[in-house]
Design a protein around this motif. Structure first.
Motif: not given
Ligand code: TYC
Length: 102
Positions: A13-18
């Motif tokens: 899973k990719t997770r947008a970097k906040t």
């Protein structure tokens, strides 16, 4: 895809970097001419300190040469620096205020 070995695929899973915005320290510099009471007034007016806090921080700058008087977003830090520099200039005091990335 893996011959007879079964499905060995891995789901990633990719997770947008906040990314948190960088913070900036606002620094007050000592000098030989700006009156102590003026510096205390600056710290009360622009940095929301009470009189005791402001006096303490002013003394730290006086003794150590510099102190962090607040940490803010880039825009707020720029505004604080501009407000202090303008207030000091209008009162003809050489007080210097700068900012640096934390
Ligand atoms: N050093 C100044 C004096 O003796 C007082 C002073 C304190 C000036 C802090 C600037 O950021 C400063 N009158």
């Amino acid at each position: 895809e893996n011959g007879d070995e079964g499905d060995t695929s891995v789901v990633v899973k990719t997770r947008a970097k906040t990314k948190r915005p960088p913070l900036y320290k606002v620094l007050l510099l000592n000098d030989d001419y700006t009156p102590m009471e003026f510096v205390v007034a600056v710290l009360e007016r622009f940095f929301g300190m009470n009189h005791a806090q402001a006096f303490e921080v002013m003394l730290t700058v006086h003794k150590k040469g510099v102190a962090v008087v607040g940490v803010f977003s880039h825009e707020i830090a720029e505004t604080k620096v501009a407000q202090v520099m303008d207030f000091a200039r209008r009162h003809q005091h050489p007080l210097q205020c700068t900012m640096e990335k934390e």
